[in-house]
Design an enzyme around this catalytic site. Sequence first.
Site, PDB file in Angstrom:
ATOM      1  CB  CYS A  62      14.312  25.393  -0.867  1.00 37.78           C
ATOM      2  SG  CYS A  62      14.842  23.688  -1.121  1.00 37.78           S
ATOM      3  CB  CYS A  80      14.668  23.350   2.151  1.00 39.92           C
ATOM      4  SG  CYS A  80      15.992  23.644   0.968  1.00 39.92           S
TER       5      CYS A  80
END
Length: 285
Positions: A37, A40
Amino acid sequence: MAASQWVVEGTMENFQQVVVDGSRERPIVIDFWAPWCGPCRALAPLLEKLANEKAGEFLLVKINTDENPDLAQMFQVEGIPAVFAVRDGQVVNNFTGLLPEEQLRAFIDDLSAEAPAPAEPTPLDQAVELEAHDRGAAGNAYRAMLATAPDDPAARVGLARVLLSAPGNEPQAIPLLSGVDFGDFATEAQRLKAIIYLREVPHADADLAAAQTAPTAEAKVALARILAARSDYTGAMDELLAAADDDRQLGRTAVRDLMLKVFEVIGPRSPQTDDYRKRLQSRLY
């Protein structure tokens, strides 16, 4: 993850001690993330920077959703990064996605404000909390709720979820997931029904070993069904993509149908679902 006494890794095994019990001593900020991600990876250093700046005013707990799907499901995480602030065992604030540092600081600063007196936990709160560390006690808590309110959708879904955390309990879970209006719990009830559906395929070790020997596209779909029945959803979807590579027509029928059923389990709007949906579409169209 940066080395710091104010940043720790969260797992199902330490969740009760680190998050639930720890939140009674100071606020806990949970960061649900995954290695693949991008947002993230952008958010992580900002959170870790604030954790070190605040030097113990809050504890940052990072939870890898790929390694801890049960915790992500418990918090109903549908997109990452997902950040939850926990105080006195209760979620008090949350957001999904990447925030600018200014807004992130405001989110953290709100945790330092004087906390209101914690509300008395409801039986449902207590049962959900028990799911993190004692499934047997959680099941008993849900059964106690059903003893006084047999049609309580939260208790029905909760008990079904506890039962399905171990194989072989599907017959007991099935009647819990029908016969009432599930309202806000309808999505979770449907997810649990999908788990039961996938587990109908024989999936013992011998079944898995036999399915791994055939190289055809149809055999890959059969193997995917067994992997899904064993809760290896990523492995199942990888086999389905391989089957679609071998046989595009099969990809539009059996592969697509099974992939959609897996999506129901892992979350129809989850990042992993979006990724595999795009990968399947690229093979079919």
